[in-house]
Design an enzyme around this catalytic site. Structure first.
Site, short mmCIF file in Angstrom:
data_model
loop_
_atom_site.label_atom_id
_atom_site.label_comp_id
_atom_site.label_asym_id
_atom_site.label_seq_id
_atom_site.Cartn_x
_atom_site.Cartn_y
_atom_site.Cartn_z
N GLN A 16 0.83 -1.22 0.00
CA GLN A 16 0.00 0.00 0.00
C GLN A 16 0.86 1.26 0.00
OE1 GLN A 16 -3.56 1.44 2.74
NE2 GLN A 16 -1.64 1.75 3.82
N ASP A 17 1.76 1.37 0.99
CA ASP A 17 2.52 2.62 1.14
C ASP A 17 3.51 2.78 -0.02
OD1 ASP A 17 1.14 2.70 3.47
OD2 ASP A 17 2.89 2.86 4.79
N THR A 136 6.36 1.94 13.73
CA THR A 136 4.91 1.76 13.89
C THR A 136 4.40 2.08 15.29
OG1 THR A 136 3.22 0.04 14.03
CG2 THR A 136 5.48 -0.70 14.20
N GLU A 138 2.48 0.27 16.76
CA GLU A 138 2.42 -1.01 17.48
C GLU A 138 3.52 -1.09 18.54
OE1 GLU A 138 0.32 -4.05 17.25
OE2 GLU A 138 -0.90 -2.34 16.62
N TYR A 160 5.44 -9.18 15.68
CA TYR A 160 5.63 -8.08 14.72
C TYR A 160 6.20 -6.85 15.43
CZ TYR A 160 4.21 -4.01 11.90
OH TYR A 160 4.19 -2.82 11.22
N LYS A 164 9.78 -4.97 15.08
CA LYS A 164 9.86 -3.56 14.69
C LYS A 164 10.62 -2.74 15.73
CE LYS A 164 7.63 -2.98 10.67
NZ LYS A 164 8.08 -2.18 9.52
P1 NDP Z 1 1.90 -3.95 3.05
O1 NDP Z 1 1.70 -5.23 3.76
O2 NDP Z 1 0.83 -3.42 2.15
O3 NDP Z 1 3.22 -4.04 2.17
C1 NDP Z 1 4.37 -4.71 2.63
C2 NDP Z 1 5.38 -4.76 1.52
O4 NDP Z 1 6.52 -5.50 1.97
C3 NDP Z 1 4.88 -5.48 0.25
O5 NDP Z 1 5.44 -4.83 -0.88
C4 NDP Z 1 5.48 -6.87 0.40
O6 NDP Z 1 5.64 -7.57 -0.80
C5 NDP Z 1 6.83 -6.49 1.01
N1 NDP Z 1 7.52 -7.61 1.63
C6 NDP Z 1 7.00 -8.54 2.47
N2 NDP Z 1 7.93 -9.44 2.80
C7 NDP Z 1 9.08 -9.08 2.15
C8 NDP Z 1 10.37 -9.63 2.05
N3 NDP Z 1 10.71 -10.75 2.69
N4 NDP Z 1 11.29 -8.99 1.29
C9 NDP Z 1 10.97 -7.86 0.61
N5 NDP Z 1 9.75 -7.30 0.64
C10 NDP Z 1 8.81 -7.90 1.40
O7 NDP Z 1 2.27 -2.84 4.15
P2 NDP Z 1 1.98 -1.27 4.16
O8 NDP Z 1 2.28 -0.72 2.83
O9 NDP Z 1 0.68 -1.02 4.80
O10 NDP Z 1 3.07 -0.78 5.22
C11 NDP Z 1 4.37 -0.40 4.80
C12 NDP Z 1 5.33 -0.50 5.98
O11 NDP Z 1 4.89 0.35 7.02
C13 NDP Z 1 5.44 -1.88 6.60
O12 NDP Z 1 6.78 -2.02 7.04
C14 NDP Z 1 4.51 -1.83 7.79
O13 NDP Z 1 4.94 -2.74 8.77
C15 NDP Z 1 4.69 -0.39 8.21
N6 NDP Z 1 3.57 0.25 8.87
C16 NDP Z 1 2.35 0.26 8.28
C17 NDP Z 1 1.29 0.94 8.83
C18 NDP Z 1 -0.06 0.96 8.22
O14 NDP Z 1 -1.01 1.32 8.92
N7 NDP Z 1 -0.21 0.65 6.95
C19 NDP Z 1 1.49 1.70 10.11
C20 NDP Z 1 2.83 1.66 10.61
C21 NDP Z 1 3.82 0.97 10.00
P3 NDP Z 1 4.41 -8.39 -1.47
O15 NDP Z 1 3.58 -7.36 -2.19
O16 NDP Z 1 5.10 -9.34 -2.37
O17 NDP Z 1 3.67 -9.03 -0.34
P1 GDR Z 2 -3.19 -3.52 13.18
O1 GDR Z 2 -4.26 -3.54 11.99
O2 GDR Z 2 -3.09 -4.80 13.90
O3 GDR Z 2 -3.50 -2.29 14.00
O4 GDR Z 2 -1.82 -3.32 12.36
P2 GDR Z 2 -5.49 -4.50 11.72
O5 GDR Z 2 -6.33 -3.78 10.75
O6 GDR Z 2 -5.07 -5.88 11.38
O7 GDR Z 2 -6.22 -4.57 13.15
C1 GDR Z 2 -6.73 -3.40 13.79
C2 GDR Z 2 -7.58 -3.81 14.98
O8 GDR Z 2 -8.77 -4.42 14.51
C3 GDR Z 2 -9.01 -5.59 15.28
N1 GDR Z 2 -9.84 -6.52 14.49
C4 GDR Z 2 -9.46 -7.17 13.37
N2 GDR Z 2 -8.31 -7.13 12.67
C5 GDR Z 2 -8.23 -7.88 11.53
N3 GDR Z 2 -7.11 -7.82 10.78
N4 GDR Z 2 -9.26 -8.69 11.14
C6 GDR Z 2 -10.44 -8.77 11.83
O9 GDR Z 2 -11.35 -9.50 11.47
C7 GDR Z 2 -10.55 -7.96 13.00
N5 GDR Z 2 -11.54 -7.77 13.89
C8 GDR Z 2 -11.10 -6.89 14.79
C9 GDR Z 2 -7.63 -6.11 15.61
O10 GDR Z 2 -7.69 -7.03 16.69
C10 GDR Z 2 -6.91 -4.82 15.91
O11 GDR Z 2 -7.10 -4.44 17.23
C11 GDR Z 2 -1.73 -2.42 11.29
C12 GDR Z 2 -0.68 -2.95 10.31
O12 GDR Z 2 -0.69 -2.15 9.15
C13 GDR Z 2 0.71 -2.89 10.93
O13 GDR Z 2 1.68 -3.22 9.94
C14 GDR Z 2 0.96 -1.47 11.45
O14 GDR Z 2 2.23 -1.42 12.06
C15 GDR Z 2 -0.13 -1.06 12.42
O15 GDR Z 2 -1.38 -1.13 11.75
C16 GDR Z 2 0.07 0.37 12.90
#
Ligand code: NDP
Ligand code: GDR
Length: 356
Positions: A16-17, A136, A138, A160, A164
């Protein structure tokens, strides 16, 4: 200031990002290199529209195979791309999944970050390359104080988050030990129509759309009481870039300062399809009904509970506001509506799609 000709390299470009950040950097004139991992099926859907044919001279978006578990691939790509800025967005990013695959999560999220930092150092680029780490909220895990800010103590609650935390401190250590321009963005949850389908917001918006189109009967969720500070990914990648442009590296919380429960998010998402959710029952027996028809649409499945939950995340982004001039532009309610509209559009335009 023009960034024409600057070179950025990012891991996680297919996520996504990565998709939002790649667009932002391309708009600013950067050459963008992305690391994608080998997959048996296409994993580049999110960047399809910015893909450029490598045979055409002057392509500014270049993809390389590589993996955060494979040091040699990382070093090869860093050498080939010769970046000015590296954004480490790649991760096994699903908290629930990290309980199923803790060792893999640590390998990618913790050691993967170290591999990149050490690779930069060994290649003699520590003083040239600027580094952004996707840290994050988290890290705050078990609530110590709210709202959470840069000085709030960490208490990670999942493999996770533990991984991190290792990455966070590795970044700080490389900054202090080798003078690297390395920053941690402590980003709170951010979502978009490109959000992975198994994170709770997208799971809800897809289900609301699929139910409205008659392609799904019911949505099964875990903890409805969890509260998150949800913003829009487009706003948050702007904050990443701003951190890297500062004279000094530092760590910043990025958040909206508003908390919303999973239950409330679901209400807003269903409202966008014209459904008012009414809740009845308590605990795992709680269910969400269509207030008009009485049909049950949402149920709890304890399989989605986590062994240790993060109950509440709410961020204070005052430092990012003051030093970066960053502000969120989208409210969580607008975000929910945008995501539902996008899911309705995708599903409605594909008459054979019935995978919800
Ligand atoms: P996504 O899960 O959408 O994307 C993760 C990316 O990492 C994908 O491109 C995935 O590839 C790649 N990846 C996974 N495993 C590997 C590996 N072994 N080697 C190389 N690349 C790999 O995450 P987001 O875009 O939502 O988040 C981006 C980053 O920010 C992550 O590090 C996440 O932990 C962190 N983060 C996200 C938040 C959020 O709310 N979205 C909040 C705070 C932190 P593939 O497409 O092949 O799966
Ligand atoms: P999070 O996101 O764990 O905060 O991590 P997620 O959307 O998975 O969960 C948020 C909250 O919702 C509750 N929940 C559920 N979660 C999922 N996935 N599925 C369900 O059915 C469901 N029902 C309730 C969870 O328990 C949780 O409390 C995300 C990721 O993007 C991380 O990589 C990132 O670091 C953090 O946000 C900030």
């Amino acid at each position: 200031m023009s960034h024409q000709g600057k070179v950025a390299l990012m891991t996680g470009v297919t996520g996504q990002d990565g998709a939002y950040l790649a667009r932002l950097l391309l708009q600013k004139g950067y050459v963008v290199h992305g690391i994608k991992r080998r997959s048996s099926s296409f994993n580049t859907q999110r960047v399809e529209d910015i893909y450029q044919d490598p045979h055409v001279e002057g392509a500014r978006f270049v993809l390389h195979y590589g993996d955060l578990t494979d040091t040699t691939s990382l070093m090869r790509v860093i050498e080939q791309a010769a970046p000015d800025e590296i954004y480490n967005l790649g991760a096994q990013s699903h908290v629930r999944v990290s309980f199923e695959a803790p060792e893999y999560t640590a390998n990618v999220d913790a050691l993967g970050t170290l591999r990149l930092l050490e690779g930069i150092r060994i290649l003699g680029l520590a003083e040239r390359v600027r580094f952004y780490q996707a840290s994050t909220s988290e890290l705050y895990g078990l609530v110590q104080e709210t709202p959470q800010r840069e000085t709030t103590p960490f208490y990670p609650r999942s493999p996770y988050a533990v991984a991190k935390q290792f990455a966070f401190w590795s970044v700080v250590n490389y900054r202090e030990a080798y003078g690297m321009h390395a920053s941690n963005g402590i980003l709170f949850n951010h979502e978009s129509p490109l959000r992975g389908e198994t994170f709770v917001t997208r799971k809800i918006t897809r289900a609301a759309a699929a139910i409205a189109l008659g392609r799904q009967d019911r949505l099964y969720l875990g903890n409805l009481d969890a509260e998150r500070d949800w913003g829009h990914a487009r706003d948050y990648v702007e904050a990443m870039w701003l951190m890297v442009q500062q004279d000094e590296p530092d760590d910043y919380v990025v958040a909206t300062g508003t908390k919303t429960s999973v239950r409330q998010f679901a209400e807003w998402a269903f409202a966008e399809t014209g459904v008012t959710l009414a809740w009845r029952g308590t605990g795992v027996e709680e269910k969400g009904y269509d207030a008009a028809s009485g049909r049950c649409l949402v149920e709890i499945d304890p399989r989605y509970f986590r062994p240790t939950e993060v109950d509440l995340l709410l961020g204070d982004a005052a430092k990012a506001r003051q030093k970066l001039g960053w502000r969120p532009t989208v409210t969580v309610q607008e975000l929910a509506a945008e995501m539902v509209r996008a899911d309705l559009k995708v599903m409605a335009s594909d008459p054979v799609m019935n995978d919800a």
